[in-house]
Design an enzyme around this catalytic site. Structure first.
Site, short mmCIF file in Angstrom:
data_model
loop_
_atom_site.label_atom_id
_atom_site.label_comp_id
_atom_site.label_asym_id
_atom_site.label_seq_id
_atom_site.Cartn_x
_atom_site.Cartn_y
_atom_site.Cartn_z
N PRO A 198 0.82 -1.22 0.00
CA PRO A 198 0.00 0.00 0.00
C PRO A 198 0.86 1.27 0.00
O PRO A 198 0.35 2.36 -0.26
CB PRO A 198 -0.84 -0.12 1.28
CG PRO A 198 -0.29 -1.25 2.05
CD PRO A 198 0.60 -2.07 1.18
N GLU A 238 2.98 -6.91 8.49
CA GLU A 238 3.07 -5.45 8.58
C GLU A 238 3.93 -4.86 7.47
O GLU A 238 4.12 -3.65 7.40
CB GLU A 238 3.65 -5.04 9.94
CG GLU A 238 2.75 -5.40 11.11
CD GLU A 238 1.37 -4.77 11.01
OE1 GLU A 238 1.28 -3.55 10.86
OE2 GLU A 238 0.39 -5.53 11.08
N ARG A 276 -3.94 -9.35 -20.26
CA ARG A 276 -4.95 -9.15 -21.31
C ARG A 276 -4.48 -8.20 -22.40
O ARG A 276 -5.08 -8.13 -23.46
CB ARG A 276 -6.30 -8.71 -20.72
CG ARG A 276 -6.30 -7.36 -20.08
CD ARG A 276 -7.64 -7.10 -19.42
NE ARG A 276 -8.68 -6.78 -20.39
CZ ARG A 276 -8.81 -5.61 -21.01
NH1 ARG A 276 -7.94 -4.64 -20.76
NH2 ARG A 276 -9.77 -5.40 -21.86
N ASP A 331 -10.77 0.13 -24.47
CA ASP A 331 -10.89 0.11 -23.02
C ASP A 331 -11.09 1.48 -22.41
O ASP A 331 -10.52 2.45 -22.86
CB ASP A 331 -9.58 -0.40 -22.39
CG ASP A 331 -9.50 -1.89 -22.43
OD1 ASP A 331 -10.52 -2.52 -22.66
OD2 ASP A 331 -8.39 -2.38 -22.23
N1 ADE Z 1 -0.95 -4.96 0.19
C1 ADE Z 1 -1.92 -4.61 1.07
N2 ADE Z 1 -2.71 -3.66 0.57
C2 ADE Z 1 -2.25 -3.38 -0.69
C3 ADE Z 1 -2.63 -2.48 -1.72
N3 ADE Z 1 -3.67 -1.65 -1.57
N4 ADE Z 1 -1.93 -2.47 -2.85
C4 ADE Z 1 -0.87 -3.29 -3.02
N5 ADE Z 1 -0.45 -4.14 -2.06
C5 ADE Z 1 -1.12 -4.20 -0.93
#
Ligand code: ADE
Length: 249
Positions: free
Chosen positions: A89, A116, A154, A169
């Site tokens: 994230p 984590e 794809r 697309d």
């Molecule tokens: N791991 C946990 N959440 C994630 C996300 N939103 N994007 C990529 N990897 C992740």
């Protein structure tokens, strides 16, 4: 395209990659995707892939060494990757352009983080791209890696039968898609727009284009800055914005 996905949930990833368009592309040999179990690259009895964080705090951190060894194995068997992507994230947002870039690569490695996070030294020394699929936190990088692979595969020539469907697309041209309808023409009292059953191809194209611009303006105005619009379409939008302003209290 050759891709390798490094994960502690190989069955989960393998199951998803065995279905649908991606599954068929693998069977046909158009793409070559392998799933690697991170635990196979540990050397203790418990096959440990994580440990407590230095500095304290909740949760566990993925160890660097098993990831390093997994990457070494992939390198030896498959050659030097064009990109080593860590799903996190904390990464840059994944976009259609990234899918296009990855789809053109001969060798791609995706690392699924868990717990984590992953020891930062992995990102510092082994990873070329840190990628997030959106501003929300999942339990791990497996679903994100599947999203990235799906979006890239794809676009590999020959994977989607009708190349026009890929060219059209959403996002490829910076606009959302127009609405689609199929039979029956009347469903529970609701009719398909007349123009679509008129047989007038020019009119249908005009209507679709108008709907794409309208939807994008309503739902994703942030995309319009990057879209190619005609002068009329830009003017229309100015008129729309003015009407909206008038209605403000
Ligand atoms: N791991 C946990 N959440 C994630 C996300 N939103 N994007 C990529 N990897 C992740």
């Amino acid at each position: 395209m050759r891709a390798d996905i490094i994960t502690i949930f190989p069955r989960l990833v393998e199951a998803a990659l065995s279905e649908g368009v991606v599954g068929r592309a693998r069977t046909a040999g158009t793409v070559d995707i392998r799933v690697r179990d991170l635990r196979e690259f540990t050397d203790d009895r418990h096959r440990t892939v994580d440990d407590v964080p230095f500095g304290g705090g909740p949760g566990m951190v993925m160890k660097a060494e098993p990831v390093y060894r997994a990457l070494e194995a992939v390198r030896a068997e498959r050659g030097n990757p064009d990109a080593v992507v860590l799903m996190t994230p904390q990464g840059r947002p994944f976009r259609q352009q990234d899918a296009e870039r990855f789809s053109r690569m001969a060798r791609l490695v995706l690392i699924c983080g868990r717990y984590e996070g992953v020891d930062e030294r992995v990102a510092e020394t082994l990873v070329t791209d840190e990628v997030s699929i959106g501003d929300y936190v999942l339990t791990g990088g497996e679903l994100p890696a599947l999203v990235v692979i799906d979006a890239a595969v794809r676009l590999v020539p020959g994977v989607v039968g009708d190349a026009a469907s890929v060219d059209d697309d959403s996002f490829t041209r910076g606009l959302l898609d127009h609405p689609q309808y199929t039979r029956p023409a009347e469903w529970r009292g609701r009719h398909v727009p007349d123009v679509l059953v008129s047989g007038h191809h020019r009119e249908i194209e005009r209507w679709r284009r108008h709907e794409r611009v309208r939807r994008t303006r309503e739902r994703r105005p942030d995309l319009l800055a990057g879209a190619t619009l005609t002068a009329d379409e830009r003017n229309d939008m100015g008129a729309h914005d003015a009407r909206e302003k008038e209605q403000e209290p």
